[in-house]
Design an enzyme around this catalytic site. Sequence first.
Site, PDB file in Angstrom:
ATOM      1  N   ASP A  57       0.858  -1.193   0.000  1.00 48.70           N
ATOM      2  CA  ASP A  57       0.000   0.000   0.000  1.00 48.70           C
ATOM      3  C   ASP A  57       0.890   1.238   0.000  1.00 48.70           C
ATOM      4  O   ASP A  57       2.067   1.173   0.345  1.00 48.70           O
ATOM      5  CB  ASP A  57      -0.912  -0.016   1.244  1.00 48.70           C
ATOM      6  N   VAL A  65       1.395   0.907  -6.713  1.00 46.01           N
ATOM      7  CA  VAL A  65       1.194  -0.082  -7.784  1.00 46.01           C
ATOM      8  C   VAL A  65       1.318   0.533  -9.177  1.00 46.01           C
ATOM      9  O   VAL A  65       1.330  -0.203 -10.169  1.00 46.01           O
ATOM     10  CB  VAL A  65      -0.155  -0.840  -7.642  1.00 46.01           C
ATOM     11  N   ASN A  85      -6.260  -5.400  -5.155  1.00 48.47           N
ATOM     12  CA  ASN A  85      -7.395  -4.646  -4.608  1.00 48.47           C
ATOM     13  C   ASN A  85      -7.195  -3.131  -4.599  1.00 48.47           C
ATOM     14  O   ASN A  85      -8.162  -2.381  -4.519  1.00 48.47           O
ATOM     15  CB  ASN A  85      -7.640  -5.168  -3.178  1.00 48.47           C
ATOM     16  N   TYR A 120     -14.237   5.680 -13.760  1.00 48.88           N
ATOM     17  CA  TYR A 120     -14.098   4.605 -12.766  1.00 48.88           C
ATOM     18  C   TYR A 120     -14.751   3.322 -13.298  1.00 48.88           C
ATOM     19  O   TYR A 120     -14.183   2.226 -13.177  1.00 48.88           O
ATOM     20  CB  TYR A 120     -14.740   5.049 -11.448  1.00 48.88           C
ATOM     21  N   LYS A 145     -13.091  -0.429 -14.004  1.00 40.91           N
ATOM     22  CA  LYS A 145     -13.528  -1.663 -13.351  1.00 40.91           C
ATOM     23  C   LYS A 145     -14.075  -2.673 -14.371  1.00 40.91           C
ATOM     24  O   LYS A 145     -14.005  -3.881 -14.157  1.00 40.91           O
ATOM     25  CB  LYS A 145     -14.554  -1.350 -12.263  1.00 40.91           C
ATOM     26  N   ALA A 182     -19.619  -0.135  -0.485  1.00 38.57           N
ATOM     27  CA  ALA A 182     -19.102  -0.807   0.705  1.00 38.57           C
ATOM     28  C   ALA A 182     -18.647   0.225   1.720  1.00 38.57           C
ATOM     29  O   ALA A 182     -18.042   1.244   1.363  1.00 38.57           O
ATOM     30  CB  ALA A 182     -17.944  -1.731   0.326  1.00 38.57           C
ATOM     31  N   THR A 186     -16.492   1.754   3.733  1.00 39.98           N
ATOM     32  CA  THR A 186     -15.047   1.879   3.932  1.00 39.98           C
ATOM     33  C   THR A 186     -14.697   3.371   3.949  1.00 39.98           C
ATOM     34  O   THR A 186     -15.550   4.212   3.622  1.00 39.98           O
ATOM     35  CB  THR A 186     -14.262   1.215   2.777  1.00 39.98           C
TER      36      THR A 186
END
Length: 252
Positions: A37, A54, A80, A145, A149, A178, A180
Site C-alpha cells: 500500500d 502499484v 485490490n 471509474y 472496473k 461498501a 469503507t
Amino acid sequence: MDDFAGLVAIVTGGASGIGLATANLLSNRGAQVAALDLKLKGLPDSVMGVQTDVSNDDQVKAAVDAVVERFGRLDVVVNNAGIGAVGDVTVNSDDQWARVLDVNVLGMVRVARHSIPHLRRSPAASIVNTSSIVAWAGVEQRVLYSASKGAVYALTLAMAADHVREGIRVNCVAPGSADTPWIDRSLEQAADPVAARAALDAFQPTGRLVSADEVAGAIAYLASPLSSASVGTVLAVDNGMHSLRLRPPDRV
Ligand code: NAD
C-alpha cells in the site's frame, strides 16, 4: 478455519477498507500476509507492510521479491488497490484517465506480472481482483471509474483463461457500495453527509451498505484452496443491487 495455513498472500491496498479486512481475514485463517500500500498506518503486527505504489513497476517488483524473500513462497494475490473518479464522459481530462487506468488496471497487471512466476510453484495458486458493480451496471457520474472496473472484469476472464492450465485460478469480486473510508470520503463532499448516507443506505435492496468484512469473506472464498473449481468467476457482493428488480413498496 485454517484453510490458508502454510500459504503466503499479498493484498494490495491492504492498509484500508476492503484490503485491510481481507489481510486480517486471510491472516486469521492461517496465511502469512503482506499488505502492499502507499501508506501502511493501521496495519496489525501480524501483517507484513511493504510501502508500494502499484503504478510504479520497479516498486511492485521489489515488493513481490521482498515478500518471497521473507516467506519463501507466494500462493495468493489479492489485487485490490484502487482509486475513484467522478464525472460523465465530458468531464475527466486525459491525465485523469491515464492516472485512474494506470492504478486500477495496470496496477493489477504489474502485480500479476511479477507474482505469476512465483505462483507457478504454488500448489494452491490464486489471484482475486477487486472489480465493482459499476463494471456491469450503469451508474451515473462514474464513467472513468466504471471503464477501469469493466477492464478489471475483462482482465480477470482473460487471465483466468491464460493461467488455468498451469494451476493458477483467477477470479474477481464485484462489490456494491461498501462501508469503507472510500465511501466516507465521498460522503464528505455532500452538502449534508448524514442525509447522503441515509439516502445511500435506503438505495440498497437490504437497506444498508455492504461491509468491508463481507467483501473480504467473498475474496477469501475465491482465494481459498477449498474453492479449487471456481475459475473466471465474478462474484457479486452488492446486496443484490445488480441482479434484483424490486417493486416500489406500495406496488403489488
Ligand atoms: P480505501 O480507500 O479504504 O482503500 C484503498 C486502498 O488502496 C488505500 O489503502 C490506498 O492507500 C490504496 N491505494 C490507492 N492507490 C494506490 C496505489 N497507487 N498503490 C498502492 N496502494 C494504493 O477503499 P476501499 O473501499 O477499501 O476500496 C478497495 C477496492 O475496492 C478498490 O479497488 C475499489 O475500487 C473497490 N471497490 C470499492 C467499493 C466501495 O464502495 N468502497 C465498491 C466497489 C469496489
